[in-house]
Structures are given as C-alpha cells and as structure tokens.
Scaffold this active site. Structure first.
Site, PDB file in Angstrom:
ATOM      1  CG  ASP A   1       6.237  40.065   1.183  1.00 33.66           C
ATOM      2  OD1 ASP A   1       5.352  39.398   1.566  1.00 33.66           O
ATOM      3  OD2 ASP A   1       6.348  41.137   1.580  1.00 33.66           O
TER       4      ASP A   1
ATOM      5  CD  GLU B   1      15.751  38.004  -2.663  1.00 33.40           C
ATOM      6  OE1 GLU B   1      16.248  38.155  -1.516  1.00 33.40           O
ATOM      7  OE2 GLU B   1      15.104  38.875  -3.255  1.00 33.40           O
TER       8      GLU B   1
ATOM      9  CB  VAL C   1      10.044  37.664   9.691  1.00 34.95           C
ATOM     10  CG1 VAL C   1       8.914  36.771   9.823  1.00 34.95           C
ATOM     11  CG2 VAL C   1      10.281  37.455   7.968  1.00 34.95           C
TER      12      VAL C   1
HETATM   13  P1  IMP Z   1       8.878  40.930  -2.318  1.00 31.50           P
HETATM   14  O1  IMP Z   1       9.381  41.755  -3.799  1.00 31.50           O
HETATM   15  O2  IMP Z   1       7.642  41.755  -2.218  1.00 31.50           O
HETATM   16  O3  IMP Z   1       8.804  39.453  -2.827  1.00 31.50           O
HETATM   17  O4  IMP Z   1      10.085  41.348  -1.271  1.00 31.50           O
HETATM   18  C1  IMP Z   1      11.057  40.987  -1.445  1.00 31.50           C
HETATM   19  C2  IMP Z   1      12.049  41.690  -0.347  1.00 31.50           C
HETATM   20  O5  IMP Z   1      11.383  42.409   0.709  1.00 31.50           O
HETATM   21  C3  IMP Z   1      13.069  40.675   0.365  1.00 31.50           C
HETATM   22  O6  IMP Z   1      14.382  40.591  -0.285  1.00 31.50           O
HETATM   23  C4  IMP Z   1      13.299  41.512   1.648  1.00 31.50           C
HETATM   24  O7  IMP Z   1      14.349  42.436   1.483  1.00 31.50           O
HETATM   25  C5  IMP Z   1      11.987  42.485   1.786  1.00 31.50           C
HETATM   26  N1  IMP Z   1      10.986  41.746   2.757  1.00 31.50           N
HETATM   27  C6  IMP Z   1       9.649  40.935   2.438  1.00 31.50           C
HETATM   28  N2  IMP Z   1       9.414  40.539   3.506  1.00 31.50           N
HETATM   29  C7  IMP Z   1       9.869  41.046   4.437  1.00 31.50           C
HETATM   30  C8  IMP Z   1       9.826  40.804   5.878  1.00 31.50           C
HETATM   31  O8  IMP Z   1       9.014  40.209   6.462  1.00 31.50           O
HETATM   32  N3  IMP Z   1      10.950  41.326   6.604  1.00 31.50           N
HETATM   33  C9  IMP Z   1      11.932  42.088   6.126  1.00 31.50           C
HETATM   34  N4  IMP Z   1      11.979  42.174   4.813  1.00 31.50           N
HETATM   35  C10 IMP Z   1      11.192  41.743   4.071  1.00 31.50           C
END
Ligand code: IMP
Length: 177
Positions: A104, A100, A154
């Site tokens: 986040d 990955e 980011v």
């Molecule tokens: P999660 O499901 O919230 O863990 O998000 C995961 C996905 O969100 C990652 O695979 C990224 O594509 C996107 N993402 C999360 N944080 C960021 C960031 O700070 N910058 C760009 N994409 C992000």
C-alpha cells in the site's frame, strides 16, 4: 456482497482470476530460481492464504520462514512499524523471496527489506499479491506482482478489516459511503 461491522464490500477479484495469476507468478519464480534454493519469507498474517496457494505451485527446492510485523489499524495505514518477529535463523548469503499480501504505502515492505538487507542476503525479491501504485510513498522494486489495483480498501483471501473477513476465496472491495 459482504458486510463486516459497519462496512459493505462487493466482489472485486474472483477466486478463478486469483488462482490463474498465482500459477503464472509461480511459473516465473520457478524459472528465475531454477538453479537456486531460496528461503521464502512469508509475512503473516495477511499473506498466509496467498503464500499457501503460491508455494504449492513451486517446483524448486526452498525453505520457508514465517515472520510478522504489525503496522495497520482498521482501514488506514499508520506508518508505525514494529520489529520483525520470527526470523530466528540468519539469512546472510541466502536468496530471499518475501511474500506479502499487499503493498500500500510501501512502509511495511521497505522496513522488512531494510532489516533483511542488513544481514547481507545473496539476493532479495518481493512477491506481493496486490499493489496499490497510487498509494506508494516509498520507492520499491517489486519483482512479482499479482494485481495492480486502485487505491481502495480490499478484503478477503487473507486480507482483513479489523481482524475479520480473511476467510474468503474472492477478494472484495469496500463500498465508499
Ligand atoms: P503498507 O505499509 O502501507 O504498504 O501496508 C501494508 C500492510 O497494510 C499490508 O500488509 C496489509 O496488512 C495492510 N493493508 C494495506 N492495504 C490494505 C487493504 O486494502 N486491505 C487490507 N489490508 C491492507
């Protein structure tokens, strides 16, 4: 400094630092999987550059599969997930390493892992370039983490803002207005 649409980003992690850390992660994976032949599952789009750099340093024999999920719009995680696309081969009894770009809230990686575990792989581990522990909403074990970062948006080195900005060697961080 980098301006994309209405947002300004400043340097955060340099290309040299990223590459040095990737070599360390690859070294760990080479050790941990020395006697196994894992299937590496690369989560598109964000992980494509990280994964490409990481796997160049892997000396183990491995298979590579690309999958996609869509869960993110602009700078906020929606928590909305779609099905894994692209997993055309069964993964039962295989050693899986999911790659990955960033964890986040953790919803994306948890959903991917749940769907993979339903097929009963021999093992499953996760390699993520970036991890925002403060943003995490679902408990998850991450075996290979490049950098733990604070809860800021980011960009670069594969990560985008509204589809833009993936094509940098360094990682940038959003300047909050
Ligand atoms: P999660 O499901 O919230 O863990 O998000 C995961 C996905 O969100 C990652 O695979 C990224 O594509 C996107 N993402 C999360 N944080 C960021 C960031 O700070 N910058 C760009 N994409 C992000």
């Amino acid at each position: 400094m980098l301006t994309i649409k209405d947002k300004t980003f400043v340097p955060f992690i340099t290309a040299d630092t990223i590459q040095a850390r990737i070599q360390e992660l690859a070294g760990q994976i080479n050790q941990d999987y020395a006697t196994r032949q894992p299937r590496i599952i690369i989560v598109l789009n964000g992980a494509f550059i990280f994964a490409a750099d990481l796997i160049k340093h892997l000396t183990i024999t491995c298979e590579i599969t690309f999958i996609r999920v869509a869960s993110y719009s602009a700078t906020q995680s929606t928590g909305q997930l779609k099905q894994i696309i692209g997993l055309n081969e069964p993964v039962a009894n295989q050693d899986l390493i999911v790659i990955e770009d960033i964890v986040d809230t953790g919803f994306t990686i948890c959903e991917i892992c749940d769907q993979l575990k339903a097929q009963q792989p021999a093992s499953l581990s996760i390699a993520t370039l970036l991890f925002k522990p403060v943003a995490l909403r679902k408990p998850i074990d991450l075996q290979y983490v490049g950098f733990e970062i604070e809860n800021r948006f980011v960009l670069g080195y594969g990560l985008d803002y509204d589809g833009l900005g993936r094509n940098t060697q360094d990682i940038f961080v959003l300047v909050e207005a």
